[in-house]
Design an enzyme around this catalytic site. Structure first.
Site, PDB file in Angstrom:
ATOM      1  N   HIS A 259     -69.025 -68.681 104.868  1.00 33.01           N
ATOM      2  CA  HIS A 259     -67.828 -68.530 105.705  1.00 33.01           C
ATOM      3  C   HIS A 259     -68.018 -67.378 106.708  1.00 33.01           C
ATOM      4  O   HIS A 259     -67.825 -67.543 107.920  1.00 33.01           O
ATOM      5  CB  HIS A 259     -66.611 -68.274 104.809  1.00 33.01           C
ATOM      6  CG  HIS A 259     -65.318 -68.114 105.552  1.00 33.01           C
ATOM      7  ND1 HIS A 259     -64.419 -69.142 105.705  1.00 33.01           N
ATOM      8  CD2 HIS A 259     -64.777 -67.055 106.189  1.00 33.01           C
ATOM      9  CE1 HIS A 259     -63.378 -68.719 106.413  1.00 33.01           C
ATOM     10  NE2 HIS A 259     -63.567 -67.452 106.715  1.00 33.01           N
ATOM     11  N   GLU A 260     -68.421 -66.222 106.197  1.00 27.89           N
ATOM     12  CA  GLU A 260     -68.580 -65.059 107.083  1.00 27.89           C
ATOM     13  C   GLU A 260     -69.734 -65.262 108.060  1.00 27.89           C
ATOM     14  O   GLU A 260     -69.676 -64.786 109.197  1.00 27.89           O
ATOM     15  CB  GLU A 260     -68.768 -63.768 106.274  1.00 27.89           C
ATOM     16  CG  GLU A 260     -67.598 -63.417 105.350  1.00 27.89           C
ATOM     17  CD  GLU A 260     -66.226 -63.416 106.023  1.00 27.89           C
ATOM     18  OE1 GLU A 260     -66.145 -63.156 107.239  1.00 27.89           O
ATOM     19  OE2 GLU A 260     -65.226 -63.711 105.325  1.00 27.89           O
ATOM     20  N   HIS A 263     -68.359 -66.950 111.056  1.00 30.74           N
ATOM     21  CA  HIS A 263     -67.748 -65.986 111.986  1.00 30.74           C
ATOM     22  C   HIS A 263     -68.829 -65.206 112.737  1.00 30.74           C
ATOM     23  O   HIS A 263     -68.750 -65.005 113.949  1.00 30.74           O
ATOM     24  CB  HIS A 263     -66.898 -64.975 111.207  1.00 30.74           C
ATOM     25  CG  HIS A 263     -65.566 -65.503 110.745  1.00 30.74           C
ATOM     26  ND1 HIS A 263     -64.624 -65.995 111.604  1.00 30.74           N
ATOM     27  CD2 HIS A 263     -65.020 -65.587 109.502  1.00 30.74           C
ATOM     28  CE1 HIS A 263     -63.539 -66.366 110.914  1.00 30.74           C
ATOM     29  NE2 HIS A 263     -63.759 -66.131 109.633  1.00 30.74           N
ATOM     30  N   GLU A 289     -61.860 -69.092 113.117  1.00 28.59           N
ATOM     31  CA  GLU A 289     -61.759 -69.687 111.787  1.00 28.59           C
ATOM     32  C   GLU A 289     -62.319 -71.114 111.787  1.00 28.59           C
ATOM     33  O   GLU A 289     -62.827 -71.583 110.769  1.00 28.59           O
ATOM     34  CB  GLU A 289     -60.285 -69.652 111.335  1.00 28.59           C
ATOM     35  CG  GLU A 289     -60.069 -69.908 109.861  1.00 28.59           C
ATOM     36  CD  GLU A 289     -60.610 -68.811 108.927  1.00 28.59           C
ATOM     37  OE1 GLU A 289     -61.027 -67.738 109.394  1.00 28.59           O
ATOM     38  OE2 GLU A 289     -60.607 -69.058 107.709  1.00 28.59           O
TER      39      GLU A 289
HETATM   40 ZN    ZN Z   1     -62.317 -66.432 108.117  1.00 30.43          ZN
END
Ligand code: ZN
Length: 492
Positions: A259-260, A263, A289
Protein backbone atom coordinates in the site's frame (compact mmCIF):
# COMPACT_ATOMS: atom_id res chain seq x y z
CA UNK A 1 9.40 32.03 -19.86
CA UNK A 2 8.61 35.55 -18.69
CA UNK A 3 10.83 36.99 -15.94
CA UNK A 4 7.83 37.57 -13.65
CA UNK A 5 6.75 33.94 -13.76
CA UNK A 6 10.35 32.82 -13.22
CA UNK A 7 10.50 34.95 -10.08
CA UNK A 8 7.22 33.44 -8.83
CA UNK A 9 8.50 29.93 -9.49
CA UNK A 10 11.77 30.65 -7.67
CA UNK A 11 9.84 31.93 -4.65
CA UNK A 12 7.60 28.85 -4.63
CA UNK A 13 10.65 26.58 -4.96
CA UNK A 14 11.92 27.69 -1.55
CA UNK A 15 8.48 27.19 0.00
CA UNK A 16 8.29 23.68 -1.44
CA UNK A 17 11.78 22.89 -0.09
CA UNK A 18 10.77 24.06 3.39
CA UNK A 19 7.66 21.86 3.16
CA UNK A 20 9.86 18.89 2.34
CA UNK A 21 12.05 19.64 5.36
CA UNK A 22 8.93 19.66 7.57
CA UNK A 23 7.98 16.27 6.15
CA UNK A 24 11.46 14.93 6.85
CA UNK A 25 11.23 16.13 10.45
CA UNK A 26 7.86 14.39 10.72
CA UNK A 27 9.41 11.16 9.42
CA UNK A 28 12.25 11.46 11.94
CA UNK A 29 9.72 12.01 14.72
CA UNK A 30 7.96 8.71 13.92
CA UNK A 31 11.09 6.59 13.35
CA UNK A 32 14.46 7.40 14.91
CA UNK A 33 14.06 10.55 17.03
CA UNK A 34 15.18 10.11 20.67
CA UNK A 35 12.16 10.20 23.00
CA UNK A 36 13.61 13.08 25.00
CA UNK A 37 13.64 15.31 21.91
CA UNK A 38 9.85 15.59 21.64
CA UNK A 39 9.66 19.07 23.17
CA UNK A 40 12.46 20.42 21.01
CA UNK A 41 10.85 18.89 17.95
CA UNK A 42 7.54 20.65 18.63
CA UNK A 43 9.36 23.96 18.73
CA UNK A 44 11.30 23.19 15.56
CA UNK A 45 8.11 22.19 13.73
CA UNK A 46 6.18 25.20 14.98
CA UNK A 47 8.83 27.64 13.79
CA UNK A 48 9.12 25.93 10.41
CA UNK A 49 5.34 26.00 10.01
CA UNK A 50 5.24 29.68 10.96
CA UNK A 51 7.90 30.40 8.32
CA UNK A 52 5.99 28.52 5.63
CA UNK A 53 2.73 30.21 6.63
CA UNK A 54 4.39 33.64 6.46
CA UNK A 55 5.73 32.85 2.97
CA UNK A 56 2.32 31.63 1.80
CA UNK A 57 0.59 34.85 2.87
CA UNK A 58 3.33 37.44 2.30
CA UNK A 59 2.85 40.67 0.38
CA UNK A 60 5.91 39.62 -1.62
CA UNK A 61 3.99 36.59 -2.89
CA UNK A 62 0.95 38.79 -3.55
CA UNK A 63 3.11 41.18 -5.61
CA UNK A 64 4.69 38.31 -7.55
CA UNK A 65 1.25 36.91 -8.38
CA UNK A 66 0.04 40.37 -9.47
CA UNK A 67 3.05 40.88 -11.71
CA UNK A 68 2.50 37.79 -13.88
CA UNK A 69 0.83 38.37 -17.25
CA UNK A 70 -1.57 35.44 -17.59
CA UNK A 71 -1.70 35.49 -21.38
CA UNK A 72 2.05 34.68 -21.49
CA UNK A 73 1.61 31.36 -19.65
CA UNK A 74 1.42 27.92 -21.23
CA UNK A 75 -1.19 25.52 -19.76
CA UNK A 76 1.23 23.89 -17.29
CA UNK A 77 2.47 27.28 -16.07
CA UNK A 78 -1.12 28.43 -15.79
CA UNK A 79 -1.99 25.43 -13.63
CA UNK A 80 0.99 26.25 -11.38
CA UNK A 81 -0.11 29.85 -11.17
CA UNK A 82 -3.70 28.87 -10.34
CA UNK A 83 -2.65 26.46 -7.58
CA UNK A 84 -0.32 29.02 -5.97
CA UNK A 85 -3.01 31.72 -6.21
CA UNK A 86 -5.67 29.41 -4.79
CA UNK A 87 -3.49 28.53 -1.81
CA UNK A 88 -2.56 32.20 -1.27
CA UNK A 89 -6.17 33.37 -1.32
CA UNK A 90 -7.41 30.53 0.88
CA UNK A 91 -4.69 30.94 3.49
CA UNK A 92 -5.31 34.69 3.66
CA UNK A 93 -9.03 34.14 4.21
CA UNK A 94 -8.47 32.19 7.43
CA UNK A 95 -7.89 34.66 10.30
CA UNK A 96 -4.63 34.07 12.15
CA UNK A 97 -6.38 33.81 15.54
CA UNK A 98 -8.68 31.09 14.15
CA UNK A 99 -5.67 29.06 12.91
CA UNK A 100 -4.04 29.40 16.31
CA UNK A 101 -7.28 28.42 18.10
CA UNK A 102 -7.59 25.33 15.89
CA UNK A 103 -3.99 24.29 16.52
CA UNK A 104 -4.50 24.71 20.29
CA UNK A 105 -7.79 22.83 20.45
CA UNK A 106 -6.57 19.91 18.35
CA UNK A 107 -3.61 19.38 20.67
CA UNK A 108 -6.04 19.21 23.62
CA UNK A 109 -8.71 17.20 21.82
CA UNK A 110 -6.16 14.64 20.70
CA UNK A 111 -5.20 14.02 24.33
CA UNK A 112 -8.88 13.83 25.37
CA UNK A 113 -9.65 11.43 22.54
CA UNK A 114 -6.78 9.10 23.54
CA UNK A 115 -7.99 9.10 27.16
CA UNK A 116 -11.64 8.60 26.17
CA UNK A 117 -10.66 5.70 23.92
CA UNK A 118 -8.55 3.96 26.55
CA UNK A 119 -11.33 4.37 29.16
CA UNK A 120 -14.18 3.66 26.72
CA UNK A 121 -15.87 6.85 27.84
CA UNK A 122 -17.21 9.08 25.08
CA UNK A 123 -18.12 11.86 27.52
CA UNK A 124 -14.42 12.73 27.96
CA UNK A 125 -14.10 13.51 24.24
CA UNK A 126 -17.46 15.12 23.36
CA UNK A 127 -16.84 18.64 24.76
CA UNK A 128 -13.57 18.85 22.82
CA UNK A 129 -15.10 17.43 19.66
CA UNK A 130 -17.80 20.07 19.97
CA UNK A 131 -15.14 22.80 20.00
CA UNK A 132 -13.30 21.22 17.04
CA UNK A 133 -16.54 21.13 15.05
CA UNK A 134 -17.37 24.75 15.94
CA UNK A 135 -13.95 26.02 14.93
CA UNK A 136 -14.03 23.89 11.76
CA UNK A 137 -17.37 25.48 10.85
CA UNK A 138 -15.81 28.92 11.33
CA UNK A 139 -12.87 27.91 9.17
CA UNK A 140 -15.24 26.57 6.49
CA UNK A 141 -17.25 29.80 6.55
CA UNK A 142 -14.05 31.83 6.15
CA UNK A 143 -12.89 29.75 3.18
CA UNK A 144 -16.34 29.72 1.59
CA UNK A 145 -16.82 33.50 1.70
CA UNK A 146 -17.20 35.00 -1.81
CA UNK A 147 -17.70 31.51 -3.27
CA UNK A 148 -20.68 29.19 -3.74
CA UNK A 149 -19.05 26.38 -1.72
CA UNK A 150 -20.97 24.62 1.03
CA UNK A 151 -19.22 24.51 4.42
CA UNK A 152 -18.38 20.83 3.99
CA UNK A 153 -17.14 21.40 0.43
CA UNK A 154 -14.81 24.07 1.79
CA UNK A 155 -13.27 21.57 4.23
CA UNK A 156 -13.25 18.69 1.74
CA UNK A 157 -11.25 20.76 -0.76
CA UNK A 158 -8.28 20.85 1.57
CA UNK A 159 -7.74 17.23 0.54
CA UNK A 160 -9.53 16.97 -2.79
CA UNK A 161 -8.85 20.42 -4.25
CA UNK A 162 -10.85 19.97 -7.46
CA UNK A 163 -13.56 17.64 -6.14
CA UNK A 164 -17.26 18.26 -5.48
CA UNK A 165 -19.06 16.73 -2.51
CA UNK A 166 -22.26 16.26 -4.53
CA UNK A 167 -20.39 14.07 -7.06
CA UNK A 168 -18.89 12.03 -4.24
CA UNK A 169 -22.26 11.60 -2.53
CA UNK A 170 -23.76 10.36 -5.82
CA UNK A 171 -20.99 7.77 -6.27
CA UNK A 172 -21.32 6.62 -2.66
CA UNK A 173 -25.10 6.25 -3.03
CA UNK A 174 -24.47 3.74 -5.81
CA UNK A 175 -21.76 1.91 -3.88
CA UNK A 176 -23.33 1.47 -0.46
CA UNK A 177 -26.33 -0.84 -1.15
CA UNK A 178 -24.18 -3.08 -3.38
CA UNK A 179 -21.63 -3.52 -0.59
CA UNK A 180 -24.20 -4.13 2.14
CA UNK A 181 -25.75 -6.97 0.10
CA UNK A 182 -22.42 -8.47 -0.91
CA UNK A 183 -20.91 -8.50 2.59
CA UNK A 184 -23.95 -10.23 3.98
CA UNK A 185 -23.76 -12.96 1.29
CA UNK A 186 -20.00 -13.49 1.73
CA UNK A 187 -20.22 -13.68 5.53
CA UNK A 188 -22.81 -16.45 5.26
CA UNK A 189 -20.32 -18.59 3.34
CA UNK A 190 -17.65 -20.77 4.98
CA UNK A 191 -14.83 -18.70 6.55
CA UNK A 192 -11.52 -18.40 4.71
CA UNK A 193 -8.59 -20.59 5.81
CA UNK A 194 -5.95 -18.97 7.99
CA UNK A 195 -2.17 -18.90 7.85
CA UNK A 196 -0.23 -20.82 10.45
CA UNK A 197 3.50 -21.32 10.82
CA UNK A 198 6.63 -19.43 11.83
CA UNK A 199 7.16 -15.96 10.41
CA UNK A 200 10.38 -14.60 11.93
CA UNK A 201 10.86 -10.87 11.66
CA UNK A 202 14.12 -10.97 9.66
CA UNK A 203 12.52 -13.19 7.02
CA UNK A 204 9.47 -10.91 6.87
CA UNK A 205 11.77 -7.92 6.40
CA UNK A 206 13.65 -9.60 3.55
CA UNK A 207 10.41 -10.60 1.80
CA UNK A 208 8.93 -7.13 2.32
CA UNK A 209 11.98 -5.55 0.68
CA UNK A 210 11.78 -7.99 -2.22
CA UNK A 211 8.07 -7.28 -2.76
CA UNK A 212 8.66 -3.51 -2.57
CA UNK A 213 11.06 -4.03 -5.48
CA UNK A 214 8.50 -6.15 -7.34
CA UNK A 215 6.16 -3.14 -7.11
CA UNK A 216 8.77 -0.77 -8.49
CA UNK A 217 9.85 1.08 -5.35
CA UNK A 218 13.24 2.70 -6.08
CA UNK A 219 15.29 2.16 -2.92
CA UNK A 220 18.10 4.37 -4.23
CA UNK A 221 15.60 7.25 -3.74
CA UNK A 222 13.72 5.82 -0.78
CA UNK A 223 14.03 3.69 2.33
CA UNK A 224 11.94 1.40 4.54
CA UNK A 225 11.97 1.86 8.30
CA UNK A 226 9.87 0.59 11.17
CA UNK A 227 7.22 2.80 12.80
CA UNK A 228 4.10 2.29 14.90
CA UNK A 229 1.83 3.09 11.91
CA UNK A 230 2.79 2.52 8.28
CA UNK A 231 3.06 5.71 6.20
CA UNK A 232 4.74 7.22 3.16
CA UNK A 233 6.30 10.68 3.13
CA UNK A 234 8.44 12.95 1.00
CA UNK A 235 8.70 13.73 -2.68
CA UNK A 236 11.09 14.02 -5.61
CA UNK A 237 14.21 11.96 -4.97
CA UNK A 238 13.57 11.14 -1.32
CA UNK A 239 10.30 9.29 -0.71
CA UNK A 240 10.34 7.11 2.40
CA UNK A 241 7.96 4.50 3.73
CA UNK A 242 7.55 2.73 7.05
CA UNK A 243 6.22 -0.65 7.98
CA UNK A 244 5.75 -2.77 11.12
CA UNK A 245 6.10 -6.46 11.89
CA UNK A 246 3.86 -8.86 13.76
CA UNK A 247 5.35 -12.35 14.15
CA UNK A 248 1.95 -14.00 13.77
CA UNK A 249 0.56 -11.85 10.94
CA UNK A 250 2.93 -11.56 7.98
CA UNK A 251 0.14 -10.22 5.70
CA UNK A 252 -0.03 -7.10 7.86
CA UNK A 253 3.50 -6.01 7.03
CA UNK A 254 3.41 -7.28 3.46
CA UNK A 255 0.18 -5.65 2.37
CA UNK A 256 0.65 -2.40 4.27
CA UNK A 257 4.08 -2.13 2.63
CA UNK A 258 2.60 -2.67 -0.83
CA UNK A 259 0.00 0.00 0.00
CA UNK A 260 2.68 2.51 1.03
CA UNK A 261 4.79 1.57 -2.01
CA UNK A 262 1.78 2.58 -4.14
CA UNK A 263 1.82 6.03 -2.51
CA UNK A 264 5.61 6.28 -2.69
CA UNK A 265 6.01 5.24 -6.34
CA UNK A 266 3.34 7.78 -7.30
CA UNK A 267 5.63 10.46 -5.87
CA UNK A 268 8.77 8.87 -7.32
CA UNK A 269 7.27 8.70 -10.82
CA UNK A 270 6.18 12.34 -11.08
CA UNK A 271 7.89 14.11 -13.99
CA UNK A 272 11.31 15.27 -12.73
CA UNK A 273 10.67 18.71 -14.26
CA UNK A 274 7.98 19.28 -11.58
CA UNK A 275 10.30 18.62 -8.65
CA UNK A 276 10.17 21.51 -6.15
CA UNK A 277 7.26 23.13 -7.99
CA UNK A 278 3.68 23.05 -6.72
CA UNK A 279 3.02 20.36 -9.37
CA UNK A 280 5.59 17.98 -7.84
CA UNK A 281 3.07 16.11 -5.66
CA UNK A 282 0.01 13.91 -5.98
CA UNK A 283 -2.94 15.89 -7.34
CA UNK A 284 -5.35 14.89 -4.55
CA UNK A 285 -5.58 12.46 -1.65
CA UNK A 286 -8.19 10.48 -3.59
CA UNK A 287 -5.84 9.94 -6.52
CA UNK A 288 -3.04 9.12 -4.09
CA UNK A 289 -5.21 6.48 -2.46
CA UNK A 290 -6.21 5.11 -5.87
CA UNK A 291 -2.54 4.28 -6.50
CA UNK A 292 -1.95 2.67 -3.09
CA UNK A 293 -5.16 0.66 -3.34
CA UNK A 294 -4.62 -0.56 -6.88
CA UNK A 295 -1.15 -1.81 -5.88
CA UNK A 296 -2.43 -3.39 -2.68
CA UNK A 297 -5.77 -4.79 -3.86
CA UNK A 298 -6.35 -5.04 -7.60
CA UNK A 299 -2.75 -6.15 -8.22
CA UNK A 300 -1.41 -7.77 -5.03
CA UNK A 301 -4.67 -9.41 -3.92
CA UNK A 302 -5.52 -10.70 -7.40
CA UNK A 303 -5.94 -14.41 -7.99
CA UNK A 304 -2.90 -14.46 -10.31
CA UNK A 305 -0.50 -12.55 -8.09
CA UNK A 306 -1.58 -14.59 -5.05
CA UNK A 307 -0.57 -17.72 -6.96
CA UNK A 308 2.96 -16.36 -7.30
CA UNK A 309 3.07 -15.02 -3.72
CA UNK A 310 1.93 -18.38 -2.34
CA UNK A 311 5.05 -19.95 -3.85
CA UNK A 312 7.34 -17.20 -2.53
CA UNK A 313 5.91 -17.42 0.98
CA UNK A 314 6.40 -21.18 1.08
CA UNK A 315 9.98 -20.72 -0.19
CA UNK A 316 10.68 -18.21 2.56
CA UNK A 317 8.71 -19.56 5.55
CA UNK A 318 8.27 -23.27 4.77
CA UNK A 319 4.87 -24.67 5.70
CA UNK A 320 2.33 -21.86 6.05
CA UNK A 321 -0.62 -24.10 6.88
CA UNK A 322 -2.41 -23.66 3.54
CA UNK A 323 -2.58 -26.38 0.92
CA UNK A 324 -3.72 -24.79 -2.33
CA UNK A 325 -3.27 -21.57 -4.26
CA UNK A 326 -7.00 -20.93 -4.16
CA UNK A 327 -7.11 -21.31 -0.37
CA UNK A 328 -4.19 -18.90 -0.14
CA UNK A 329 -6.12 -16.45 -2.35
CA UNK A 330 -9.11 -16.81 -0.02
CA UNK A 331 -6.90 -16.26 3.04
CA UNK A 332 -5.47 -13.07 1.54
CA UNK A 333 -9.02 -11.85 0.84
CA UNK A 334 -10.67 -13.09 4.02
CA UNK A 335 -13.87 -11.26 4.98
CA UNK A 336 -14.61 -11.29 8.70
CA UNK A 337 -16.92 -9.56 11.14
CA UNK A 338 -15.25 -6.65 12.91
CA UNK A 339 -15.68 -3.11 14.12
CA UNK A 340 -12.42 -1.47 13.13
CA UNK A 341 -11.92 0.46 9.89
CA UNK A 342 -8.15 0.02 9.70
CA UNK A 343 -8.54 -3.76 9.99
CA UNK A 344 -11.36 -3.97 7.45
CA UNK A 345 -11.06 -6.01 4.26
CA UNK A 346 -11.44 -4.66 0.76
CA UNK A 347 -15.14 -5.52 0.67
CA UNK A 348 -16.23 -3.82 3.89
CA UNK A 349 -13.76 -0.93 4.07
CA UNK A 350 -15.87 1.56 2.15
CA UNK A 351 -18.88 0.99 4.39
CA UNK A 352 -16.79 2.31 7.28
CA UNK A 353 -15.87 5.38 5.24
CA UNK A 354 -19.38 6.18 4.02
CA UNK A 355 -20.64 6.03 7.60
CA UNK A 356 -18.07 8.65 8.67
CA UNK A 357 -18.70 10.77 5.58
CA UNK A 358 -22.44 11.03 6.27
CA UNK A 359 -21.98 11.75 9.98
CA UNK A 360 -19.34 14.43 9.56
CA UNK A 361 -21.30 16.15 6.80
CA UNK A 362 -24.30 16.24 9.10
CA UNK A 363 -22.17 17.63 11.95
CA UNK A 364 -20.81 20.42 9.76
CA UNK A 365 -24.20 21.30 8.27
CA UNK A 366 -25.69 21.39 11.78
CA UNK A 367 -28.15 18.54 11.11
CA UNK A 368 -26.46 16.35 13.71
CA UNK A 369 -25.50 17.61 17.18
CA UNK A 370 -22.18 16.38 18.52
CA UNK A 371 -23.96 14.81 21.53
CA UNK A 372 -25.97 12.66 19.12
CA UNK A 373 -23.06 11.37 17.03
CA UNK A 374 -22.49 8.22 19.04
CA UNK A 375 -26.12 7.11 18.75
CA UNK A 376 -26.14 7.94 15.04
CA UNK A 377 -22.89 6.00 14.57
CA UNK A 378 -24.24 2.95 16.37
CA UNK A 379 -27.53 2.99 14.42
CA UNK A 380 -25.79 3.26 11.10
CA UNK A 381 -23.26 0.56 11.98
CA UNK A 382 -26.03 -1.85 12.96
CA UNK A 383 -27.91 -1.18 9.75
CA UNK A 384 -24.90 -1.58 7.40
CA UNK A 385 -23.00 -4.33 9.24
CA UNK A 386 -25.85 -6.22 10.85
CA UNK A 387 -24.61 -6.24 14.46
CA UNK A 388 -24.22 -3.75 17.29
CA UNK A 389 -21.12 -1.80 18.33
CA UNK A 390 -20.03 -3.32 21.64
CA UNK A 391 -18.02 -0.39 23.07
CA UNK A 392 -17.12 3.20 22.14
CA UNK A 393 -13.48 2.31 21.37
CA UNK A 394 -14.89 0.01 18.67
CA UNK A 395 -17.28 2.73 17.52
CA UNK A 396 -16.92 6.48 17.23
CA UNK A 397 -13.71 6.62 19.32
CA UNK A 398 -11.71 4.31 17.07
CA UNK A 399 -10.23 6.89 14.67
CA UNK A 400 -7.84 9.73 15.40
CA UNK A 401 -9.08 11.98 12.55
CA UNK A 402 -11.84 14.05 14.17
CA UNK A 403 -9.70 14.73 17.23
CA UNK A 404 -7.10 16.27 14.91
CA UNK A 405 -9.65 18.42 13.12
CA UNK A 406 -9.49 16.29 9.97
CA UNK A 407 -13.07 16.79 8.82
CA UNK A 408 -13.57 16.24 5.09
CA UNK A 409 -10.66 13.79 4.93
CA UNK A 410 -12.42 10.42 5.28
CA UNK A 411 -14.20 10.40 1.89
CA UNK A 412 -10.84 10.56 0.07
CA UNK A 413 -10.23 6.91 1.03
CA UNK A 414 -13.32 5.71 -0.82
CA UNK A 415 -12.79 8.13 -3.70
CA UNK A 416 -9.44 6.37 -4.04
CA UNK A 417 -11.13 2.97 -4.20
CA UNK A 418 -13.63 4.20 -6.77
CA UNK A 419 -10.90 5.76 -8.91
CA UNK A 420 -8.92 2.53 -8.60
CA UNK A 421 -11.96 0.64 -9.95
CA UNK A 422 -12.14 2.94 -12.98
CA UNK A 423 -8.40 2.72 -13.65
CA UNK A 424 -8.37 -1.05 -13.23
CA UNK A 425 -11.11 -1.51 -15.84
CA UNK A 426 -9.07 0.50 -18.33
CA UNK A 427 -5.76 -1.23 -17.52
CA UNK A 428 -7.43 -4.56 -18.24
CA UNK A 429 -8.50 -3.29 -21.66
CA UNK A 430 -5.08 -1.85 -22.48
CA UNK A 431 -2.83 -4.60 -21.08
CA UNK A 432 -4.14 -7.90 -22.44
CA UNK A 433 -1.50 -10.17 -20.83
CA UNK A 434 -1.87 -8.68 -17.39
CA UNK A 435 -3.07 -11.84 -15.61
CA UNK A 436 -0.28 -13.90 -17.13
CA UNK A 437 2.34 -11.36 -16.00
CA UNK A 438 0.96 -11.12 -12.48
CA UNK A 439 1.07 -14.89 -12.18
CA UNK A 440 4.86 -14.57 -12.70
CA UNK A 441 5.12 -11.90 -10.00
CA UNK A 442 5.61 -9.31 -12.72
CA UNK A 443 3.78 -6.01 -12.23
CA UNK A 444 5.77 -4.03 -14.82
CA UNK A 445 3.10 -3.54 -17.48
CA UNK A 446 0.47 -2.42 -14.96
CA UNK A 447 2.91 -0.04 -13.25
CA UNK A 448 4.06 1.41 -16.55
CA UNK A 449 0.44 2.08 -17.47
CA UNK A 450 -0.14 3.85 -14.17
CA UNK A 451 3.06 5.87 -14.46
CA UNK A 452 2.23 6.96 -17.98
CA UNK A 453 -1.46 7.74 -17.47
CA UNK A 454 -1.59 8.94 -13.86
CA UNK A 455 1.61 9.25 -11.86
CA UNK A 456 3.93 11.27 -14.10
CA UNK A 457 1.40 14.12 -14.30
CA UNK A 458 1.77 15.05 -10.62
CA UNK A 459 -0.63 17.89 -9.77
CA UNK A 460 -0.62 19.28 -13.32
CA UNK A 461 -4.23 18.19 -13.83
CA UNK A 462 -7.30 18.32 -11.55
CA UNK A 463 -8.12 14.88 -10.14
CA UNK A 464 -11.46 14.27 -11.92
CA UNK A 465 -9.96 15.34 -15.27
CA UNK A 466 -6.89 13.19 -14.76
CA UNK A 467 -8.97 10.09 -14.09
CA UNK A 468 -11.37 10.88 -16.95
CA UNK A 469 -8.46 11.31 -19.37
CA UNK A 470 -6.76 8.11 -18.19
CA UNK A 471 -9.97 6.07 -18.44
CA UNK A 472 -11.55 7.76 -21.45
CA UNK A 473 -14.74 8.27 -19.43
CA UNK A 474 -15.96 10.20 -16.37
CA UNK A 475 -15.35 8.29 -13.12
CA UNK A 476 -18.36 6.52 -11.58
CA UNK A 477 -18.78 3.88 -8.88
CA UNK A 478 -19.91 1.25 -11.40
CA UNK A 479 -16.50 -0.26 -12.35
CA UNK A 480 -15.56 -0.69 -8.70
CA UNK A 481 -18.94 -2.28 -7.89
CA UNK A 482 -18.48 -4.66 -10.80
CA UNK A 483 -14.91 -5.54 -9.79
CA UNK A 484 -15.71 -6.16 -6.13
CA UNK A 485 -18.88 -8.11 -6.91
CA UNK A 486 -17.10 -10.36 -9.38
CA UNK A 487 -14.18 -10.95 -7.03
CA UNK A 488 -16.08 -11.71 -3.84
CA UNK A 489 -18.92 -13.65 -5.46
CA UNK A 490 -16.31 -16.35 -6.07
CA UNK A 491 -16.19 -16.94 -2.31
CA UNK A 492 -19.96 -17.30 -1.80
ZN1 ZN B 1 -3.17 5.20 1.86
Amino acid sequence: MAEEFKALEAYQRQTEALGRIAQRLGWDHETVMPKGAAGDRSEEMASLEATVHARNTSSELGDLLDSVCLTDLDPVERRQYDLILRSFEKTKKIPADLSIALARITARSHAAWAQAKSQNDTSIFLPLLSEVVNLSKQKAAAIAQDTDLSAYDALFREYEPDGQVADVAAMFAELRPALVDLRSAVLQAAPAPQLSGQFPRELQLALTQEIAGVFGYDLSRGRIDVALHPFSTGGGNDVRITTRFDDARPFDSLYSTIHEVGHATYEQNIDAAYNFTILGQGTSLGVHESQSRIYENQLARSREFCGWLYGRMRDVFGDIGIDTEFDFYRAVNAVTRGFIRTEADELQYNLHIMLRFDLERAMISGDLAVEDVEAAWNDRFASDFGYAVDRPAHGMLQDIHWSEGLLGYFPTYSIGNIYAGNLWAKINQDVPNLGHELAQGNTTAARNWLRENVQRHGASMPAPDLIAQACGTQPTAAPFVEYITQKFSAFV
